[in-house]
Design a protein around this motif. Structure first.
Motif, PDB file in Angstrom:
ATOM      1  N   ARG A 150     -19.499  91.273  49.522  1.00 46.06           N
ATOM      2  CA  ARG A 150     -18.369  91.043  50.433  1.00 46.06           C
ATOM      3  C   ARG A 150     -19.030  89.882  51.417  1.00 46.06           C
ATOM      4  O   ARG A 150     -17.986  89.009  51.815  1.00 46.06           O
ATOM      5  N   ASP A 151     -19.941  89.924  51.922  1.00 47.00           N
ATOM      6  CA  ASP A 151     -20.431  88.969  52.785  1.00 47.00           C
ATOM      7  C   ASP A 151     -20.958  87.615  52.061  1.00 47.00           C
ATOM      8  O   ASP A 151     -21.288  86.543  52.743  1.00 47.00           O
ATOM      9  N   GLY A 152     -20.685  87.550  50.788  1.00 46.65           N
ATOM     10  CA  GLY A 152     -21.047  86.396  50.020  1.00 46.65           C
ATOM     11  C   GLY A 152     -22.619  85.936  49.734  1.00 46.65           C
ATOM     12  O   GLY A 152     -22.911  84.948  49.254  1.00 46.65           O
ATOM     13  N   ARG A 198     -24.392  79.810  45.156  1.00 47.43           N
ATOM     14  CA  ARG A 198     -23.525  79.016  45.795  1.00 47.43           C
ATOM     15  C   ARG A 198     -23.424  79.166  47.367  1.00 47.43           C
ATOM     16  O   ARG A 198     -22.543  78.619  47.965  1.00 47.43           O
ATOM     17  N   TYR A 199     -24.099  80.428  47.795  1.00 49.34           N
ATOM     18  CA  TYR A 199     -24.368  80.622  49.433  1.00 49.34           C
ATOM     19  C   TYR A 199     -24.805  79.305  50.141  1.00 49.34           C
ATOM     20  O   TYR A 199     -25.655  78.818  49.777  1.00 49.34           O
ATOM     21  N   PHE A 200     -24.087  79.110  51.093  1.00 48.03           N
ATOM     22  CA  PHE A 200     -24.193  77.861  51.798  1.00 48.03           C
ATOM     23  C   PHE A 200     -25.852  77.640  52.297  1.00 48.03           C
ATOM     24  O   PHE A 200     -26.195  76.515  52.389  1.00 48.03           O
ATOM     25  N   ASN A 211     -26.475  84.785  45.735  1.00 58.83           N
ATOM     26  CA  ASN A 211     -25.514  83.871  45.550  1.00 58.83           C
ATOM     27  C   ASN A 211     -25.879  82.450  45.382  1.00 58.83           C
ATOM     28  O   ASN A 211     -26.127  81.827  46.330  1.00 58.83           O
ATOM     29  N   VAL A 247     -23.495  87.477  44.258  1.00 59.44           N
ATOM     30  CA  VAL A 247     -22.520  87.827  43.068  1.00 59.44           C
ATOM     31  C   VAL A 247     -22.770  88.613  41.920  1.00 59.44           C
ATOM     32  O   VAL A 247     -24.075  88.721  41.764  1.00 59.44           O
TER      33      VAL A 247
END
Lengths: 111, 183
Positions: free
Chosen positions: A52-54, A72-74, A70, A57
């Motif tokens: 949920r927090d990104g 793609r996490y910034f 993730n 995944v």
């Protein structure tokens, strides 16, 4: 107050799941539960909130939901660096992960 | 006669406008954004809006309720629509790049902020680069065929992420698709 284990990601399960994923690249709830020695429900809860927090995944591989940090996490790069530092303080988890066989083994060959 | 269902684009515009009127800054990202930029080459049922600034749950609920969406677990749904709306955690980024300039889509009195075609393309390519997701590659190609994307930006971002070879594959796919389009 006695703090047994640092948990900068909210609680010990979330932190250790992230550390384990940084070591394994990919894993699933049952394997994480075994490695972290925590009940499956606790790991599933940690994965759910991390997703949920990104931060992580999950995707289906066959009938198993496989998780990873993730990509793609910034702040992926910074997160990975932090986890590399954190895992230095987790010798037991590192040792447990080292016991996981990931390399292929021909079908039918005895284990 | 059966009423025609609103398109994803129309619903996105409606949500974008409702959020704007509530003073909530939001940008459409993800599959819905890719669907709009690819002009339907890819279809999505989830609309992901990344919010900026401080937004309370109450104000978000109220804004969404103004267009008959209600919260169901972590998403907003409306009984008469197949689409649902989610608000994934920010910031607005494509990989580590947070320096994005969203574009505005207008239709009548409604407007919607969404990723630019270049950033939507990069967003899809990230999935191709990380997970070898060919569907995402196809969508990125569809976007690049329909818009003037900033090739230099996509190339340098891909190379910096160690995906130079994958970028070349994407570029070759776009060229091939363009040649097939020519009479």
């Amino acid at each position: 107050m006695v703090v047994l284990r640092s948990s900068p990601f909210g609680n010990a399960n979330r932190t250790r799941v992230l550390i384990a994923l940084s070591l394994l690249t990919q894993s699933y709830a049952r394997e994480l539960s075994r490695l972290i020695e925590t009940p499956l429900s606790g790991i599933q809860g940690a994965l759910r909130t991390l997703e949920r927090d990104g931060l992580v995944v999950g995707r289906m591989v066959g009938r198993t939901r496989v998780f990873e940090i993730n990509p793609r996490y910034f702040a992926r790069q910074e997160l990975e660096q932090f986890l590399v530092r954190l895992r230095e303080e987790e010798p037991e988890l590192r040792s447990a992960v080292e016991g996981v066989r990931r390399r292929p083994r021909r079908t039918g060959k005895p284990l | 006669m059966k009423r025609r269902e609103p398109t994803l684009r129309a619903v996105a515009l409606e949500v974008g406008q409702a959020l704007k009127e509530a003073g909530i800054q939001a940008v459409l990202t993800g599959g819905a954004c890719a669907s709009i930029h690819s002009r339907g080459a890819y279809s999505s049922i989830d609309l992901d809006f990344v919010l900026s600034g401080r937004v309370t749950q109450v104000s978000l609920d109220r804004a969404m309720a103004s267009i008959r969406f209600h919260r169901h677990r972590d998403r907003y749904v409306r009984e008469d629509l197949p689409y649902f709306v989610e608000f994934p955690p920010g910031p607005l980024a494509v990989g580590g790049d947070t320096n994005l300039a969203p574009v505005v889509l207008r239709s009548g009195s409604r407007s919607l902020r969404l990723l630019s075609p270049t950033d939507a393309c990069r967003d899809r390519l990230a999935a191709f680069y990380h997970w070898s997701d060919r569907q995402s590659l196809a969508v990125a190609v569809a976007i690049a065929l329909r818009h003037r994307v900033l090739w230099k930006r996509i190339r340098s971002w891909s190379t910096a992420g160690g995906a130079g070879a994958r970028f070349e594959e994407f570029h070759a796919e776009v060229k091939r698709a363009r040649s097939e389009q020519r009479p």
